[in-house]
Write a protein that holds these residues in place. Structure first.
Motif, PDB file in Angstrom:
ATOM      1  N   TYR A 130      53.802  21.823  72.876  1.00 42.78           N
ATOM      2  CA  TYR A 130      54.497  21.321  71.692  1.00 42.78           C
ATOM      3  C   TYR A 130      53.892  19.991  71.232  1.00 42.78           C
ATOM      4  O   TYR A 130      53.847  19.031  72.002  1.00 42.78           O
ATOM      5  N   PRO A 131      53.413  19.938  69.976  1.00 43.34           N
ATOM      6  CA  PRO A 131      52.755  18.723  69.464  1.00 43.34           C
ATOM      7  C   PRO A 131      53.595  17.458  69.595  1.00 43.34           C
ATOM      8  O   PRO A 131      53.073  16.385  69.899  1.00 43.34           O
ATOM      9  N   SER A 132      54.904  17.567  69.365  1.00 44.08           N
ATOM     10  CA  SER A 132      55.740  16.373  69.451  1.00 44.08           C
ATOM     11  C   SER A 132      55.790  15.829  70.876  1.00 44.08           C
ATOM     12  O   SER A 132      55.860  14.612  71.086  1.00 44.08           O
ATOM     13  N   TYR A 133      55.712  16.730  71.855  1.00 43.07           N
ATOM     14  CA  TYR A 133      55.685  16.274  73.246  1.00 43.07           C
ATOM     15  C   TYR A 133      54.353  15.601  73.566  1.00 43.07           C
ATOM     16  O   TYR A 133      54.300  14.598  74.281  1.00 43.07           O
ATOM     17  N   LEU A 134      53.272  16.147  73.034  1.00 41.72           N
ATOM     18  CA  LEU A 134      51.958  15.540  73.257  1.00 41.72           C
ATOM     19  C   LEU A 134      51.898  14.139  72.646  1.00 41.72           C
ATOM     20  O   LEU A 134      51.288  13.227  73.214  1.00 41.72           O
ATOM     21  N   LYS A 135      52.540  13.949  71.490  1.00 42.08           N
ATOM     22  CA  LYS A 135      52.610  12.620  70.884  1.00 42.08           C
ATOM     23  C   LYS A 135      53.382  11.674  71.792  1.00 42.08           C
ATOM     24  O   LYS A 135      53.014  10.510  71.963  1.00 42.08           O
ATOM     25  N   PHE A 136      54.447  12.165  72.372  1.00 40.00           N
ATOM     26  CA  PHE A 136      55.224  11.373  73.322  1.00 40.00           C
ATOM     27  C   PHE A 136      54.384  11.002  74.537  1.00 40.00           C
ATOM     28  O   PHE A 136      54.359   9.845  74.976  1.00 40.00           O
ATOM     29  N   ARG A 137      53.639  11.958  75.067  1.00 41.29           N
ATOM     30  CA  ARG A 137      52.784  11.684  76.226  1.00 41.29           C
ATOM     31  C   ARG A 137      51.713  10.650  75.886  1.00 41.29           C
ATOM     32  O   ARG A 137      51.376   9.804  76.715  1.00 41.29           O
ATOM     33  N   GLU A 138      51.207  10.727  74.674  1.00 38.22           N
ATOM     34  CA  GLU A 138      50.203   9.745  74.259  1.00 38.22           C
ATOM     35  C   GLU A 138      50.801   8.350  74.233  1.00 38.22           C
ATOM     36  O   GLU A 138      50.148   7.377  74.624  1.00 38.22           O
ATOM     37  N   ARG A 139      52.052   8.239  73.795  1.00 39.46           N
ATOM     38  CA  ARG A 139      52.694   6.926  73.783  1.00 39.46           C
ATOM     39  C   ARG A 139      52.875   6.386  75.195  1.00 39.46           C
ATOM     40  O   ARG A 139      52.797   5.185  75.420  1.00 39.46           O
ATOM     41  N   THR A 140      53.103   7.274  76.164  1.00 41.45           N
ATOM     42  CA  THR A 140      53.297   6.804  77.538  1.00 41.45           C
ATOM     43  C   THR A 140      52.019   6.255  78.132  1.00 41.45           C
ATOM     44  O   THR A 140      52.055   5.507  79.115  1.00 41.45           O
ATOM     45  N   ARG A 141      50.865   6.631  77.565  1.00 42.09           N
ATOM     46  CA  ARG A 141      49.592   6.155  78.096  1.00 42.09           C
ATOM     47  C   ARG A 141      49.207   4.789  77.533  1.00 42.09           C
ATOM     48  O   ARG A 141      48.194   4.224  77.907  1.00 42.09           O
TER      49      ARG A 141
END
Length: 305
Positions: free
Chosen positions: A106-117
């Motif tokens: 899910y793209p929105s989850y990937l955006k969230f994961r990117e923020r965690t990095r």
């Protein structure tokens, strides 16, 4: 031995509990999961090391948070959750388990994961060492980054759920918390029909030094283009102002940013991602849940003995 399921194990059961499409209180879901996994009274009462929250509540809360970041669950109002169309489809596509690996589709989850990095105080990404190689400091930094990214996503969704005037009030509260208007005032103006301007920051008691505010609550996928910035610049000109801040829950096009740089007035653009960061950083709409202190040996102290 406590057998409380981890938050990833809870993801699909939590989503399945919402399958009928009814809106439920997150509090009720936590109790339902305790029942579904037949937790003993001791397990239900088990607390986190901080002693501030039940373990099962914390893990169900994180399961809901991750599902929300992926768009499988929505939060229509405070403390309320409901399954989305994507969540219904996810249940059908994943009959056995839904976990963090599943959410990567899910793209929105990937955006969230990117923020965690992203490091909490910079825009540069940081490498995450494997858990087995991570020091306690590494683990805390990873946990803080994950928590910060999750809360930023939630606070932005809460901002989107506000009324237009409620969003303007939120922006005014943030600017006040950031220290603007400390010697003067920060006020919302749209209720009085002040066209083109939603707020005025007076940096001095007489209001001679002013910053004008435009606050727009738009859907995250909406893009604010050059004409809107040009209109705001015109509103500033009409008030003989030369400084403004345009704050939105959506994003700005490259043309909008170029327009902000081109015009004579200085206009600061704050998009939804930056807004969420500022709300969390300045403690607006969030609460501190837990603080952690790490200790190290004071070799100098022992050398003096």
């Amino acid at each position: 031995m406590v057998t409380i399921p981890d938050f990833q194990t809870l993801m699909r059961p939590v989503l399945a509990h919402l399958e009928d499409g009814r809106t439920r209180r997150s509090r009720d879901i936590k109790d339902a999961m305790a029942d579904q996994f037949d937790l003993t009274e001791a397990e239900r009462a088990a607390m986190l090391p901080s002693g501030r929250q039940r373990t099962i509540d914390n893990r169900v809360g994180w399961a809901l948070s991750y599902l929300t970041q992926a768009g499988l669950v929505a939060k229509p109002s405070r403390g309320q959750v409901v399954i989305s169309d994507e969540g219904q489809a996810a249940l059908s596509a994943n009959p056995d388990r839904i976990d963090m690996k599943t959410l990567e589709a899910y793209p929105s989850y990937l955006k969230f994961r990117e923020r965690t990095r992203k490091a909490p105080t910079s825009q540069t990404t940081v490498d995450t060492p494997p858990v087995a190689e991570a020091t306690p400091s590494d683990l805390i930094e990873q946990a803080v980054s994950t928590n910060r990214a999750a809360v930023e996503g939630e606070v932005l969704q809460s901002a989107l759920a506000l009324s237009p005037t409620g969003f303007e009030d939120l922006v005014i509260r943030l600017l006040e918390r950031m220290g603007y208007g400390k010697a003067g005032s920060v006020e919302r103006t749209s209720a009085s029909g002040d066209a083109g301007v939603d707020g005025i920051i007076s940096q001095d008691p007489l209001g001679l030094d002013r910053i004008y505010v435009q606050a727009k609550r738009y859907a995250e996928d909406r893009t604010i283009d050059r004409p809107r910035i040009h209109e705001f610049a015109g509103a500033l000109l009409g008030k003989q102002g030369d400084r403004g801040v345009f704050i939105t829950t959506s994003r700005f096009s490259s043309g909008a940013r170029q327009e902000a740089e081109r015009i004579n007035a200085r206009i600061e653009l704050i998009d939804g991602s930056r807004l969420a960061e500022l709300l969390v950083a300045y403690g607006v709409g969030v609460q501190v849940e837990q603080t952690v202190t790490l200790y190290r040996l004071d070799e100098d102290f022992f050398d003096t003995l």
